[in-house]
Design a protein around this motif. Structure first.
Motif, short mmCIF file in Angstrom:
data_model
loop_
_atom_site.label_atom_id
_atom_site.label_comp_id
_atom_site.label_asym_id
_atom_site.label_seq_id
_atom_site.Cartn_x
_atom_site.Cartn_y
_atom_site.Cartn_z
N PRO A 159 1.09 13.15 -0.66
CA PRO A 159 -0.08 11.76 -0.74
C PRO A 159 -1.53 12.61 -1.27
O PRO A 159 -2.19 12.18 -1.79
CB PRO A 159 -0.27 11.23 0.49
N GLY A 160 -1.63 13.90 -0.69
CA GLY A 160 -3.08 14.31 -1.11
C GLY A 160 -3.09 14.73 -2.42
O GLY A 160 -4.03 14.78 -3.13
N ASP A 161 -1.93 15.41 -3.15
CA ASP A 161 -1.82 15.55 -4.61
C ASP A 161 -2.15 14.07 -4.98
O ASP A 161 -2.79 14.36 -6.26
CB ASP A 161 -0.34 15.84 -4.71
N ALA A 162 -1.79 13.10 -4.73
CA ALA A 162 -1.87 11.76 -5.58
C ALA A 162 -3.34 11.25 -5.37
O ALA A 162 -4.07 11.02 -6.46
CB ALA A 162 -1.12 10.65 -4.96
N GLU A 163 -4.03 11.81 -4.45
CA GLU A 163 -5.43 11.27 -4.16
C GLU A 163 -6.35 12.23 -5.07
O GLU A 163 -7.10 11.79 -5.63
CB GLU A 163 -5.71 11.41 -2.48
N ALA A 164 -6.01 13.57 -4.98
CA ALA A 164 -6.58 14.16 -6.13
C ALA A 164 -6.61 13.97 -7.59
O ALA A 164 -7.37 14.09 -8.11
CB ALA A 164 -6.14 15.72 -5.78
N HIS A 188 3.75 10.61 -10.18
CA HIS A 188 2.62 9.37 -9.71
C HIS A 188 2.19 9.10 -11.13
O HIS A 188 1.47 10.06 -11.61
CB HIS A 188 1.61 10.06 -8.80
N SER A 189 1.81 7.82 -11.42
CA SER A 189 1.47 7.41 -12.60
C SER A 189 0.04 6.63 -12.61
O SER A 189 0.02 5.97 -11.24
CB SER A 189 2.66 6.42 -13.31
N LEU A 190 -0.83 6.84 -13.29
CA LEU A 190 -2.12 6.24 -13.44
C LEU A 190 -2.51 5.98 -14.80
O LEU A 190 -1.87 6.48 -15.59
CB LEU A 190 -3.06 7.07 -12.99
N ALA A 225 -6.06 11.03 -8.76
CA ALA A 225 -6.51 9.88 -8.94
C ALA A 225 -8.24 10.07 -9.18
O ALA A 225 -8.70 9.60 -10.29
CB ALA A 225 -6.62 8.92 -7.74
N VAL A 226 -8.81 11.11 -8.55
CA VAL A 226 -10.18 11.47 -8.71
C VAL A 226 -9.98 12.22 -10.02
O VAL A 226 -11.19 11.70 -10.95
CB VAL A 226 -10.64 12.47 -7.67
N GLU A 227 -9.52 13.09 -10.28
CA GLU A 227 -9.37 13.79 -11.58
C GLU A 227 -9.17 12.67 -12.80
O GLU A 227 -9.93 12.67 -13.83
CB GLU A 227 -8.27 14.71 -11.67
N PHE A 228 -8.26 11.66 -12.61
CA PHE A 228 -7.99 10.97 -13.59
C PHE A 228 -9.21 9.87 -13.92
O PHE A 228 -9.47 9.87 -14.99
CB PHE A 228 -7.12 9.73 -13.20
N GLU A 229 -9.93 9.49 -13.17
CA GLU A 229 -11.14 8.85 -13.31
C GLU A 229 -12.33 9.43 -13.80
O GLU A 229 -13.01 9.16 -14.55
CB GLU A 229 -11.29 8.00 -11.77
#
Length: 390
Positions: free
Chosen positions: A313-318, A167-169, A320-324
């Protein structure tokens, strides 16, 4: 693989400017490399029916999303040359109309399909403007810039970038320097001295040295057969990290290591047309990719992308929070702001003072030399202010 001494013995050629150089096409590529895929924006920046204007390799391109699919067309009406993006109009999905006189184009092939102010005009169907191939992958919108038929997107991306279990951000911003200074800053093994006071080192407990001493002069691997093409530098295997800086035999400063620090940047690679991969960074669980897309001869768009393997999907959501909360402020800004500052500080030397002919390279710059040669020899096409050429 080519050693630094062998590079020095390589015969020089002339660039179009007349300068003698071992990488003539690279020197000519002030606006990057034609006939390659380049990121234009992040997918989340473009909603259904919205428009976004970007500049790639000097081309002004209008992006829009029609029926979920991103389209790209030249941001200039064939009639009087005004940019659609000043006030983009869409009266039917899959088209764009000029706000000036109502000339309307099909986004699929660029054909003029109607003139709203002159029904039945004889110019309808006789005129077209350029459209660009587009692919959307890993949260990025890629546009193929050039005259050749578009090749597979994977040919212009570092190995692993398109892996399905990732997953990329990311973020993007404009840097006031030529794109080549971005690539070379990222791939420079001794530029990490610049980051010696970065808060990221302490906050994330990183074992980041001040520099590297090569233990093996053949440490780098050049990939110039097949695609993608690039240079891989295995820092963890072939270099001695420098954690103590000395001047005249006396320690100037030193890292206070406990042995529990996280190890990052085991290998760094750079790929045509200008993509960096740092594996891992800024954490052992992440890989950082950087794209340096030419805008003008003195500006490039800097795409900073972090990628992590996920299983749900939970990994991706977590992530995203860590990213921001963590990685954007501490890594992509606090740490990489140093890199932006360095590139912009170099622009006058390379842009106004003929730095390409006046620079003084030293052995650790072998990585930069190898990148220049691969890019010069293998990139499909060259774009400069004088135009494009093979």
């Amino acid at each position: 693989m080519t050693t630094f001494d062998q590079v020095s013995d390589t015969a020089s050629e002339q660039s179009t400017s007349g300068a003698a150089t071992k990488w003539p096409r690279y020197l000519d590529a002030t606006l990057g490399f034609d006939n390659h895929w380049h990121p234009a924006a992040f997918g989340h920046e473009l909603g259904e029916g919205e428009f976004l204007s970007v500049t790639l390799l000097g081309d002004k391109v209008l992006l829009t999303r029609a029926n979920g699919v991103v389209k790209a067309i030249a941001d200039s009406c064939a009639h009087r040359g005004v940019p659609f993006s000043k006030d983009p109009l869409c009266f039917k999905a899959g088209t764009v109309s000029c706000w000036y006189h109502g000339w309307t184009y099909d986004l699929e092939d660029g054909q003029l399909v109607d003139v709203l102010t002159s029904p039945g005009s004889p110019v309808i169907g006789q005129i077209s403007i350029k459209v660009y191939p587009v692919q959307e992958a890993k949260g990025l919108i890629f546009v193929f810039v050039g005259t050749e038929e578009a090749h597979a997107l994977s040919e212009d991306l570092p190995p692993g970038f398109l892996d399905e279990d990732t997953h990329s951000l990311g973020i993007r911003r404009t840097v006031q320097s030529n794109w080549r200074l971005g690539v070379e800053n990222g791939f420079d093994t001794t530029h990490i001295f610049l980051h010696r006071n970065s808060a990221l080192i302490e906050s994330n407990r990183l074992a980041l040295p001040y520099g590297f001493v090569p233990a093996d002069r053949d440490a780098m691997q050049v990939f110039d057969d097949g695609w993608p093409k690039g240079v891989l530098d295995r820092l963890a295997d072939n270099y001695m990290p420098v954690f103590e800086a000395k001047f005249d035999g006396e320690t100037v400063f030193a890292a206070n290591l406990t042995g529990e620090e996280k190890k990052v940047a085991a290998q760094i690679s750079v790929w045509v047309p200008g993509v960096l991969k740092v594996d891992p960074f800024p954490d052992p669980t992440l890989i950082q990719y950087e794209f340096y897309v030419p805008i003008t001869e003195t500006q490039h768009e800097y795409f900073q992308v972090l990628q992590r393997k996920i299983s749900s999907p939970g990994d991706a959501e977590a992530f995203a929070v860590e990213f921001e909360e963590t990685w954007v402020p501490d890594a992509l800004h606090a740490f990489n702001d140093d890199d932006v500052w360095a590139r912009e500080a170099q622009q006058n030397f390379y842009g106004e003072r003929d730095g390409w002919n006046n620079e003084q390279l030293f052995p650790p710059d072998l990585c930069i030399v190898k990148w220049r040669m691969v890019a010069s020899d293998r990139a499909r096409g060259v774009r400069s202010a004088r135009g494009a050429k093979a």
